[in-house]
Design a protein around this motif. Structure first.
Motif, short mmCIF file in Angstrom:
data_model
loop_
_atom_site.label_atom_id
_atom_site.label_comp_id
_atom_site.label_asym_id
_atom_site.label_seq_id
_atom_site.Cartn_x
_atom_site.Cartn_y
_atom_site.Cartn_z
N MET B 1 0.84 -1.20 0.00
CA MET B 1 0.00 0.00 0.00
C MET B 1 0.88 1.25 0.00
O MET B 1 1.82 1.34 0.77
N ASN B 2 0.58 2.16 -0.92
CA ASN B 2 1.40 3.36 -1.05
C ASN B 2 0.56 4.60 -0.73
O ASN B 2 -0.44 4.88 -1.41
N LYS B 3 0.98 5.31 0.33
CA LYS B 3 0.17 6.45 0.81
C LYS B 3 0.06 7.54 -0.26
O LYS B 3 -0.99 8.17 -0.39
N ALA B 4 1.15 7.75 -1.02
CA ALA B 4 1.14 8.82 -2.03
C ALA B 4 0.10 8.53 -3.10
O ALA B 4 -0.63 9.43 -3.54
N ILE B 5 0.00 7.27 -3.51
CA ILE B 5 -0.98 6.91 -4.55
C ILE B 5 -2.40 7.09 -4.00
O ILE B 5 -3.29 7.62 -4.69
N ILE B 6 -2.59 6.70 -2.76
CA ILE B 6 -3.92 6.84 -2.15
C ILE B 6 -4.31 8.32 -2.08
O ILE B 6 -5.42 8.72 -2.46
N MET B 7 -3.37 9.15 -1.61
CA MET B 7 -3.66 10.58 -1.49
C MET B 7 -3.94 11.19 -2.86
O MET B 7 -4.84 12.02 -3.01
N HIS B 8 -3.14 10.77 -3.87
CA HIS B 8 -3.34 11.29 -5.22
C HIS B 8 -4.74 10.94 -5.73
O HIS B 8 -5.43 11.76 -6.35
N SER B 9 -5.18 9.70 -5.43
CA SER B 9 -6.51 9.28 -5.87
C SER B 9 -7.59 10.14 -5.22
O SER B 9 -8.59 10.48 -5.85
N VAL B 98 -1.68 -1.45 -7.64
CA VAL B 98 -3.04 -2.00 -7.80
C VAL B 98 -3.78 -2.01 -6.46
O VAL B 98 -4.91 -1.53 -6.35
N VAL B 99 -3.09 -2.51 -5.42
CA VAL B 99 -3.74 -2.60 -4.10
C VAL B 99 -4.06 -1.20 -3.58
O VAL B 99 -5.15 -0.96 -3.03
N SER B 100 -3.13 -0.24 -3.77
CA SER B 100 -3.37 1.12 -3.29
C SER B 100 -4.55 1.75 -4.01
O SER B 100 -5.41 2.38 -3.39
N LYS B 101 -4.60 1.56 -5.35
CA LYS B 101 -5.70 2.12 -6.13
C LYS B 101 -7.03 1.49 -5.72
O LYS B 101 -8.06 2.16 -5.65
N TRP B 102 -6.97 0.20 -5.49
CA TRP B 102 -8.19 -0.52 -5.09
C TRP B 102 -8.70 0.02 -3.75
O TRP B 102 -9.88 0.34 -3.61
N LEU B 103 -7.79 0.14 -2.78
CA LEU B 103 -8.21 0.60 -1.46
C LEU B 103 -8.68 2.06 -1.49
O LEU B 103 -9.66 2.42 -0.83
N ALA B 104 -7.99 2.89 -2.30
CA ALA B 104 -8.41 4.29 -2.42
C ALA B 104 -9.80 4.35 -3.07
O ALA B 104 -10.68 5.09 -2.61
N GLY B 105 -9.97 3.56 -4.12
CA GLY B 105 -11.27 3.51 -4.81
C GLY B 105 -12.36 3.03 -3.87
O GLY B 105 -13.47 3.60 -3.85
#
Lengths: 314, 259
Positions: B1-9, B98-105
């Motif tokens: 899980m990547n916090k930056a990707i989640i925040m960007h989403s 993928v996992v970060s995008k999924w969790l953010a979504g």
């Protein structure tokens, strides 16, 4: 390029989890589909010829029909979902006579029962009075959750009074009709169209018993209700029952709307009957034949009256 | 899980187009629905009707496709264009993406559906019909689990290049729902092959359907006289398969970044 290859690896743990879960899914699916033993839930009975004629007036419980097909996925889901809910199981076993109608090729009885209740798809639930009069029906898989099935059953238990009330009305048993219909509209939280119909028929039953005061009380409830629509429809019927509007004016106000016309013809016919004008009543009832769309309730009430007055309608 | 990707989403929500869609979902849609319901004082809606219109699996599907689809594997059409190519030139594991995008979504969808439900329930209360929709613990849990699954499905479909993803999505829908429905309308006697063809087709489409659309309802697990294992296993395996396919597809896609 090397770093891209390193970051493009699928984690082994994820792959193993997927394989394990797929194997488990296939195993559980084969076990569940090969199960022949029914869970100890609703105590279903087989349908018999008696169901076609209405089981029995002496059997006090309502009848709970479940129409299903053997190899249908939606039916399987209902069997393993809503019908295993412990509240549904308890309510159905305690208060109903549960009958499962399995639709199979070559079973005429199930086809006849489907036709009788107008069931067009499976799964379907029909709740009926012991004499076979339908109280309510719910068809199709969508919306067939345990919660909805429970509210459907509870609604039918309440609506029983309405259906029984109309049944009494069509057999000239006005005292019982007034009682059942009064119970029906008083159980409703909101004065919706169904409560309104119940109240109108209840007032009519009181009128037939020459209880003007009781009828006026019921009609006052309709007048004071917040039920409104564009044309303020039930109010002319209320005015007619209160004697403030003539039958001719009432029928003129129906505005060529089939349901209102048939309802008005029934009510005016019943008042003619009350006043001792049998021929006038029969004439009114017969005019319903000229109307295209008549609700099954009014049709059944008029048929009942015509058979009592000796003029059965085909 | 990547916090930056989640925040960007999450930051993507602050764009005008996405914000307008969000307002449509959370404010306009429930208000229009309530205005319609208040015009029908004599009609009683059951819980299922309300649930399907506001927070049922179909609504979660719509929200997931609207808010999540464009941000998985096809970002060229977005304002930040080639950001995916730029991102993958960095040492970031694609499965983490993928996992970060999924969790953010998933978090976005829960937020949208949750807010929509709260607005709807409040407005329903205002017109005096709040008693017709009681949202309990099980409903909240259903929203969370179904969002988790549907967002994973969206992540899988949109990990493919856009054209392949669209064809895969349309094909799955057709084979799981439309094709068997049309096939079942043909009587046995009109089929060239006399046998158990209807059952075979129904079994295949049922299998596909359990992969394409298998929303979970927790209500039976709290009130059932028998524990139902198949829906639980189906839910867990679908989740794992969706994410696994998304990771494998994205791992095999080429993203070139040229400055």
């Amino acid at each position: 390029m090397q770093s891209e290859k390193l970051t493009s690896r699928t984690p082994l743990l994820l792959t193993i989890t997927v394989i394990l879960l797929v194997v488990l899914r296939i195993a559980v699916w084969s076990v569940e589909t090969s199960k022949t033993q029914e869970p100890d839930g609703i105590k279903w009975q087989e349908p018999s010829k008696a169901d076609l004629a209405g089981i029995s007036d002496y059997q006090p419980k309502l009848v709970f029909y479940y129409f299903c097909e053997e190899n249908s996925e939606p039916c399987r889901r209902v069997n393993h979902g809503a019908l295993l809910n412990k509240n549904v199981v308890k309510l159905v076993n305690d208060s109903f006579l549960p009958i499962r109608v399995l639709s199979q090729p070559g079973t005429e009885l199930s086809k006849e029962l489907q036709q009788r209740f107008g069931v067009s798809m499976c799964p379907a639930f029909v709740i009926a009075l012991p004499n076979g009069n339908e109280i309510g029906m719910q068809e199709g898989y969508f919306g067939m959750s345990a919660r909805n099935l429970l509210s459907f059953i509870k609604y039918c238990k309440q609506r029983k009074e309405y259906v029984a009330g109309l049944d009494y009305l069509s057999h000239d048993q006005y005292e019982q009709a007034a009682q059942a219909l009064q119970t029906w509209f008083q159980t409703k939280d909101r004065f919706d169209s169904q409560a309104l119909d119940g109240a109108l028929f209840c007032a009519l039953a009181h009128m037939m018993l020459f209880r003007e005061n009781a009828a006026q009380q019921v009609l006052a409830k309709i007048r004071n209700s917040q039920y409104e629509n564009d044309s303020n429809w039930p109010q002319p019927l209320v005015q007619f029952l209160l004697g403030k509007l003539s039958a001719t004016d009432l029928l003129r106000m129906c505005d060529h709307q089939d349901n209102r016309q048939s309802q008005s013809l029934y009510f005016t016919g019943m008042i003619e009957l009350r006043n001792g004008n049998l021929q006038g009543a029969v004439n009114n009832f017969r005019q319903v034949d000229k109307i295209n769309e008549v609700s099954p309730e009014i049709r059944s009430l008029i048929n009942g009256q015509l058979s009592i007055t000796g003029n059965p309608k085909n | 899980m990547n916090k930056a990707i989640i925040m960007h989403s999450f930051l993507r929500l602050a764009r005008p187009g996405t914000l307008m869609t969000l307002v449509m979902f959370v404010l306009v849609y429930p208000t229009a629905l309530i205005a319609f319901i208040s015009r029908l004082p004599s009609v009683s809606f059951d819980f299922e009707a309300f649930a399907n219109l506001v927070f049922g699996p179909m609504m979660i599907n719509v929200a997931a496709f609207t808010f999540v689809s464009s941000s998985i594997g096809n970002t060229k059409s977005l304002d930040d264009g080639e950001y995916l190519a730029l991102l993958f030139s960095r040492p970031i594991f694609r499965w983490v993406y993928v996992v970060s995008k999924w969790l953010a979504g998933f978090a976005l969808v829960v937020l949208v559906i949750g807010s929509q439900t709260i607005v709807f329930k409040t407005l329903l209360q205002l017109i005096g019909r709040g008693d017709q929709l009681s949202v309990g613990f099980i409903d909240v849990a259903n929203i969370i689990l179904n969002s988790l699954q549907i967002t994973a499905l969206v992540a899988m479909i949109f990990a493919f290049p856009s054209r392949i993803g669209a064809m895969l999505f349309a094909g799955l829908l057709y084979l799981s729902f439309a094709a068997p429905m049309m096939f079942n309308a043909i009587p046995d006697s009109a089929l060239w092959f006399h046998g158990d063809l209807h059952n075979i087709v129904n079994s295949i489409s049922g299998c596909l359907r359990s992969f394409t659309y298998a929303p979970i309802d927790l209500d039976p697990y709290f009130n059932s006289i028998q524990i139902l294992w198949l829906p639980i296993i189906t839910f867990a395996s679908n989740l794992a398969i969706y994410i696994w396919i998304a990771v494998v597809v994205l791992n095999n896609r080429e993203f070139f970044y040229t400055n």
